[in-house]
Design a protein around this motif. Structure first.
Motif, PDB file in Angstrom:
ATOM      1  N   ALA A  69      34.097  50.119  40.339  1.00  0.00           N
ATOM      2  CA  ALA A  69      34.242  50.506  41.740  1.00  0.00           C
ATOM      3  C   ALA A  69      35.736  50.646  42.012  1.00  0.00           C
ATOM      4  CB  ALA A  69      33.624  49.471  42.670  1.00  0.00           C
ATOM      5  N   GLU A  73      36.822  51.888  47.332  1.00  0.00           N
ATOM      6  CA  GLU A  73      35.516  51.269  47.584  1.00  0.00           C
ATOM      7  C   GLU A  73      35.657  49.780  47.848  1.00  0.00           C
ATOM      8  OE1 GLU A  73      32.496  54.188  45.109  1.00  0.00           O
ATOM      9  OE2 GLU A  73      33.754  52.794  43.965  1.00  0.00           O
ATOM     10  N   ILE A  74      36.552  49.116  47.121  1.00  0.00           N
ATOM     11  CA  ILE A  74      36.794  47.694  47.366  1.00  0.00           C
ATOM     12  C   ILE A  74      37.271  47.483  48.797  1.00  0.00           C
ATOM     13  CG2 ILE A  74      38.293  45.744  46.768  1.00  0.00           C
ATOM     14  CD1 ILE A  74      38.279  46.884  43.853  1.00  0.00           C
ATOM     15  N   LEU A  77      34.232  48.345  51.267  1.00  0.00           N
ATOM     16  CA  LEU A  77      33.012  47.532  51.210  1.00  0.00           C
ATOM     17  C   LEU A  77      33.280  46.032  51.261  1.00  0.00           C
ATOM     18  CD1 LEU A  77      31.216  49.425  48.295  1.00  0.00           C
ATOM     19  CD2 LEU A  77      30.695  49.601  50.739  1.00  0.00           C
ATOM     20  N   ALA A  82      31.627  45.556  46.332  1.00  0.00           N
ATOM     21  CA  ALA A  82      32.111  46.511  45.333  1.00  0.00           C
ATOM     22  C   ALA A  82      31.767  46.037  43.918  1.00  0.00           C
ATOM     23  CB  ALA A  82      33.613  46.715  45.480  1.00  0.00           C
ATOM     24  N   ARG A 180      45.073  46.827  46.565  1.00  0.00           N
ATOM     25  CA  ARG A 180      43.929  46.625  47.459  1.00  0.00           C
ATOM     26  C   ARG A 180      44.438  46.189  48.826  1.00  0.00           C
ATOM     27  NH1 ARG A 180      40.286  43.021  43.176  1.00  0.00           N
ATOM     28  NH2 ARG A 180      40.096  44.646  41.564  1.00  0.00           N
TER      29      ARG A 180
END
Length: 198
Positions: A69, A73-74, A77, A82, A180
């Motif tokens: 992922a 997406e991390i 979600l 993820a 992230r």
């Protein structure tokens, strides 16, 4: 396989804790009667041992697949969802529905297949150990490639985990596109950095 010969898949992930890079999951189906010596939780193995086991697992496995992922997406979600998404993709990539899926941990990824969660499963089941190794090796390679584009962060050394060196580099350079932004250390730096992502 189990005693009746039905295919059993092991599933594990790598990369929930880092501040940068994708989360990677692997699914592995091993044949009965051909044990692979040295399988263990990837975190308990040396990098050299993992590198040597990876091709053996891929050669002997009946089926294996690695999926991930993305950072986007991390951030969208959350890291848990993820990780479960990456696990679903890994199992779907096997191309056959296993009779049973053994998942490391206590969270059901929602595979729509018979599933058993096993806390500490990467030490207890060869299938999960093998998946742990494939996921870890794949993710480490991905982070080494990212280091080529962003040498200032030292991704090849810490693989995105929040080491002192990584946090210092993050403070000096700000986050790159592979960090992230939903993780609090990155958010703290973003709050003090003028300008957009690198």
């Amino acid at each position: 396989m189990d005693s009746a010969g039905a295919m059993v898949a092991g599933v594990d992930e790598a990369g929930r804790g880092p501040l940068a890079g994708p989360v990677v999951a692997a699914a592995v189906i091993l044949p009965r009667g051909r044990p692979i010596d040295g399988l263990d939780d990837s975190k308990r193995l040396s990098p050299l041992r993992r590198r040597r086991l990876e091709p053996v697992i891929k050669e002997r496995a009946l089926r294996w697949h690695v999926a991930f992922a993305t950072v986007a997406e991390i951030d969208r979600l959350n890291i848990l969802k993820a990780s479960l998404l990456a696990m679903r993709r890994a199992v779907e990539g096997l191309g056959v529905p296993p009779a049973l899926v053994l998942v490391d941990g206590n969270r059901d990824p929602g595979l729509g297949l018979p599933t058993r969660m096993v806390v500490g499963g990467d030490r207890l089941h060869a299938e999960i150990s093998a998946a742990s190794i494939l996921a870890k090796e794949c993710r480490d390679r991905m982070m080494r490639r990212l280091a080529g584009d962003h040498p200032e962060y030292g991704f090849e050394r810490h693989k995105g985990y929040p080491t002192r060196a990584h946090l210092d580099a993050l403070e000096r350079h700000g986050p790159c596109a592979h960090h992230r932004r939903s993780f609090s250390p990155v958010q703290r730096v973003l709050g003090s950095v003028v300008g957009g992502p690198r």
